[in-house]
Design an enzyme around this catalytic site. Structure first.
Site, short mmCIF file in Angstrom:
data_model
loop_
_atom_site.label_atom_id
_atom_site.label_comp_id
_atom_site.label_asym_id
_atom_site.label_seq_id
_atom_site.Cartn_x
_atom_site.Cartn_y
_atom_site.Cartn_z
N THR A 75 1.14 -1.21 -0.40
CA THR A 75 -0.19 -0.18 0.00
C THR A 75 0.87 1.52 0.42
OG1 THR A 75 -1.20 1.11 1.07
CG2 THR A 75 -0.56 -0.83 2.54
N ASP A 76 0.16 1.98 -0.13
CA ASP A 76 1.31 3.26 -0.98
C ASP A 76 1.01 4.53 1.56
OD1 ASP A 76 -1.80 4.74 0.18
OD2 ASP A 76 -1.60 5.71 -1.51
N GLU A 77 0.27 4.05 2.32
CA GLU A 77 0.42 3.88 2.90
C GLU A 77 1.60 3.84 3.88
OE1 GLU A 77 -3.60 3.17 5.22
OE2 GLU A 77 -4.78 3.06 3.40
N LYS A 96 2.42 -3.75 7.09
CA LYS A 96 2.68 -3.27 5.16
C LYS A 96 4.00 -3.23 5.11
CE LYS A 96 0.55 -4.41 3.58
NZ LYS A 96 -0.16 -5.93 2.84
N TYR A 151 -1.43 -0.53 10.76
CA TYR A 151 -1.81 -1.12 9.49
C TYR A 151 -0.73 -0.72 8.18
CZ TYR A 151 -3.35 -2.05 4.74
OH TYR A 151 -3.53 -2.18 3.36
P1 NAD Z 1 -9.12 -7.41 2.14
O1 NAD Z 1 -9.16 -7.47 3.90
O2 NAD Z 1 -10.83 -7.90 1.51
O3 NAD Z 1 -8.87 -9.28 1.95
C1 NAD Z 1 -7.89 -9.56 2.22
C2 NAD Z 1 -8.73 -11.06 2.57
O4 NAD Z 1 -7.11 -11.86 3.07
C3 NAD Z 1 -9.53 -11.79 2.34
O5 NAD Z 1 -10.19 -12.67 2.20
C4 NAD Z 1 -9.11 -12.79 4.18
O6 NAD Z 1 -10.40 -13.95 4.74
C5 NAD Z 1 -7.86 -13.24 3.88
N1 NAD Z 1 -6.27 -13.45 5.36
C6 NAD Z 1 -6.44 -12.66 6.07
N2 NAD Z 1 -5.41 -13.16 7.06
C7 NAD Z 1 -5.27 -14.30 6.48
C8 NAD Z 1 -4.26 -14.92 6.86
N3 NAD Z 1 -3.58 -14.63 8.49
N4 NAD Z 1 -4.28 -16.28 6.26
C9 NAD Z 1 -4.98 -16.30 4.98
N5 NAD Z 1 -5.94 -15.25 4.48
C10 NAD Z 1 -6.30 -14.77 4.90
O7 NAD Z 1 -8.51 -6.88 2.03
P2 NAD Z 1 -8.22 -6.21 0.13
O8 NAD Z 1 -8.59 -4.74 0.18
O9 NAD Z 1 -8.53 -6.61 -0.94
O10 NAD Z 1 -6.39 -5.89 0.28
C11 NAD Z 1 -5.56 -6.94 -0.02
C12 NAD Z 1 -4.59 -6.31 -0.20
O11 NAD Z 1 -3.64 -5.00 -0.90
C13 NAD Z 1 -3.26 -6.15 1.66
O12 NAD Z 1 -2.54 -7.10 1.38
C14 NAD Z 1 -3.96 -4.68 1.51
O13 NAD Z 1 -2.70 -4.88 2.28
C15 NAD Z 1 -3.48 -4.48 -0.36
N6 NAD Z 1 -4.05 -3.15 -0.66
C16 NAD Z 1 -5.17 -2.48 -0.27
C17 NAD Z 1 -5.85 -1.35 -1.13
C18 NAD Z 1 -7.37 -1.41 -0.59
O14 NAD Z 1 -7.57 -0.24 -1.67
N7 NAD Z 1 -8.45 -2.19 -0.42
C19 NAD Z 1 -5.04 -0.55 -1.24
C20 NAD Z 1 -3.37 -1.17 -1.42
C21 NAD Z 1 -3.38 -1.98 -1.37
P1 TYD Z 2 -10.94 3.99 4.41
O1 TYD Z 2 -11.56 3.47 3.29
O2 TYD Z 2 -10.76 3.30 5.28
O3 TYD Z 2 -9.43 4.11 3.99
P2 TYD Z 2 -7.71 4.21 4.52
O4 TYD Z 2 -7.83 4.88 5.62
O5 TYD Z 2 -6.72 2.65 3.60
O6 TYD Z 2 -6.93 5.43 3.55
O7 TYD Z 2 -10.83 5.25 4.04
C1 TYD Z 2 -10.63 6.38 3.47
C2 TYD Z 2 -10.86 8.34 3.91
O8 TYD Z 2 -12.40 7.73 4.66
C3 TYD Z 2 -10.01 7.86 4.75
O9 TYD Z 2 -9.73 9.21 5.12
C4 TYD Z 2 -11.15 7.73 6.73
C5 TYD Z 2 -12.55 8.38 5.92
N1 TYD Z 2 -13.35 7.71 6.16
C6 TYD Z 2 -14.77 8.24 6.59
O10 TYD Z 2 -14.82 10.07 6.57
N2 TYD Z 2 -15.81 7.38 7.55
C7 TYD Z 2 -15.96 6.88 7.28
O11 TYD Z 2 -16.88 5.85 7.68
C8 TYD Z 2 -14.66 5.71 7.26
C9 TYD Z 2 -14.96 4.11 7.18
C10 TYD Z 2 -13.33 6.19 6.29
#
Ligand code: NAD
Ligand code: TYD
Length: 357
Positions: free
Chosen positions: A130-132, A160, A156
């Site tokens: 992630t970019d975070e 990462k 989080y």
């Molecule tokens: P998500 O929470 O939707 O899915 C995570 C999956 O991992 C779930 O299916 C969960 O059951 C599985 N999981 C969790 N713990 C586990 C374990 N111990 N063993 C096996 N499986 C396990 O997450 P997402 O949003 O799809 O993100 C996927 C990846 O991409 C993550 O690594 C996240 O850090 C990264 N990512 C997400 C975003 C975003 O915007 N959602 C952006 C950049 C990177």
């Molecule tokens: P989120 O979807 O949780 O992603 P991330 O924190 O990883 O960027 O949140 C996106 C943005 O929205 C973040 O600035 C927090 C804000 N947010 C709200 O204002 N209300 C909400 O209920 C949630 C879940 C997020």
């Protein structure tokens, strides 16, 4: 390729699994997922019987299980997505994030090393990150590049960042071929309705309060999930070992502007009076340590690997809202917890994870 995709039942993971199963019929795709609240096999119904696909329920921290998988399926590539992914949950339960995101990644690396170290050719460990990890930008202070120093600020993002460091350590110390990509916020179908966009869609639909943290001025850079998956495929195929690629859509939005946009599109689709859903907005207490702004400079992947996003935010957000409106049963199931009981019944036969259960 024999590809182990971890976390393939989650949001980005399920789009990734579907893409690789469809696109690479001669490769075998093993999806390892422990099915936490965020993992849902309903997301993969359409491909569950594909001949090049196997689902295994298990924990990435289960070393014996990972060894069995490497041996039985002769894994050549790992695309590692399994993680605890929600910042708010990491504030409430940081240890779970450390166990899954750091120790889980370490276990995968250790097993990959054991199975690959005699011959690393044709092997790749890909960490989807992630970019975070780069921390928080000021309102107008530039973009994250691949050389921006790490400065994670939530449990989080710290977890990462740690897993990114471990992946690089295995490259430098043991010569393991690795790539890392750091992507901005994703949105699209199958995202669990705890993240901003699907939560707002869900609450607008049910006329519930729309909680906006602080003043809604925080900025995120949004990318449609299928564009991220195409980028993952591009990095897997063309990325150079040891390199990092930032992925993003040049699409910065203030949270409040997104919430307004989703309200207005949904009012029009649901036949509600213009402006009706905006009345549901409630400014609530800010998230502790809330990062102000994330924004990605994606020029490296664009120039070196020739990837660019295909969806604009205008088309992506409408596709996303339409999907949630057309799939209200899915939304109902994941918010009621029914799906967990159902899948527990179906898949509760194998090894079980410990801390994520
Ligand atoms: P998500 O929470 O939707 O899915 C995570 C999956 O991992 C779930 O299916 C969960 O059951 C599985 N999981 C969790 N713990 C586990 C374990 N111990 N063993 C096996 N499986 C396990 O997450 P997402 O949003 O799809 O993100 C996927 C990846 O991409 C993550 O690594 C996240 O850090 C990264 N990512 C997400 C975003 C975003 O915007 N959602 C952006 C950049 C990177
Ligand atoms: P989120 O979807 O949780 O992603 P991330 O924190 O990883 O960027 O949140 C996106 C943005 O929205 C973040 O600035 C927090 C804000 N947010 C709200 O204002 N209300 C909400 O209920 C949630 C879940 C997020």
């Amino acid at each position: 390729m024999n590809i182990l995709i971890t976390g393939g039942a989650g949001f980005i993971g399920s789009h990734t699994v579907r893409h690789f199963v469809d696109r690479y019929p001669d490769s075998h795709i093993v999806n390892l997922d422990v099915l936490t609240y965020a993992g849902n096999l309903q997301n993969l119904k359409d491909i569950e019987n594909a001949p090049n696909y196997t689902f295994i329920r298990g924990n990435i921290r289960d070393e014996a299980l990972i060894k069995d998988i490497f041996k039985e399926y002769q894994i050549t590539h790992v695309i590692h997505l399994a993680a605890e992914s929600h910042v708010d949950r990491s504030i409430g339960d940081p240890m779970l994030f450390l166990y899954t995101n750091i120790i889980g990644t370490a276990v995968l690396l250790q097993v990959a090393k054991k199975y690959w170290e005699n011959d690393y050719s044709g092997k790749l460990f890909y960490h989807v990150s992630t970019d975070e990890v780069y921390g928080s930008l000021g309102q107008d202070s530039g973009l994250f590049t691949e050389v921006t120093p790490y400065d994670p600020r939530s449990p989080y993002s710290a977890s990462k960042a740690s897993s990114d460091h471990l992946v690089r350590a295995y490259h430098h110390t043991y010569g393991m071929p690795v790539v890392i990509s750091n992507c901005s916020n994703n949105y699209g179908p199958y995202q669990f309705p705890e993240k901003l966009i699907p939560l707002m869609i869900h609450n607008i639909l049910h006329k519930k309060e729309l909680p906006v943290y602080g003043k809604g001025e925080n900025v995120r850079d949004w990318l449609y999930v299928e564009d991220h998956v195409r980028a993952i495929d591009t990095v897997l195929q063309k990325g150079l070992s040891g390199q990092t690629y930032n992925i993003g859509g040049h699409n910065e939005w203030k949270n409040l502007d997104i919430v307004h946009l989703v309200c207005d599109i949904m009012d029009s689709k649901l036949g509600r009076k213009a402006g009706e859903s905006r009345n549901l907005i409630a400014f609530v207490q800010d998230r502790p340590g809330h990062d102000l702004r994330y924004a990605i400079d994606a020029s490296k992947i664009e120039n070196e690997l020739k990837w660019t996003p295909e969806s604009t935010f205008e088309t992506g957000i409408v596709k996303t809202i339409d999907w949630y409106l057309d799939n209200q049963e899915w939304l109902k199931a994941v918010t009621s917890g029914v799906y967990k009981t159902y899948y527990d019944r179906q898949y509760n036969t194998g090894r079980k994870g410990k801390l994520t259960e």
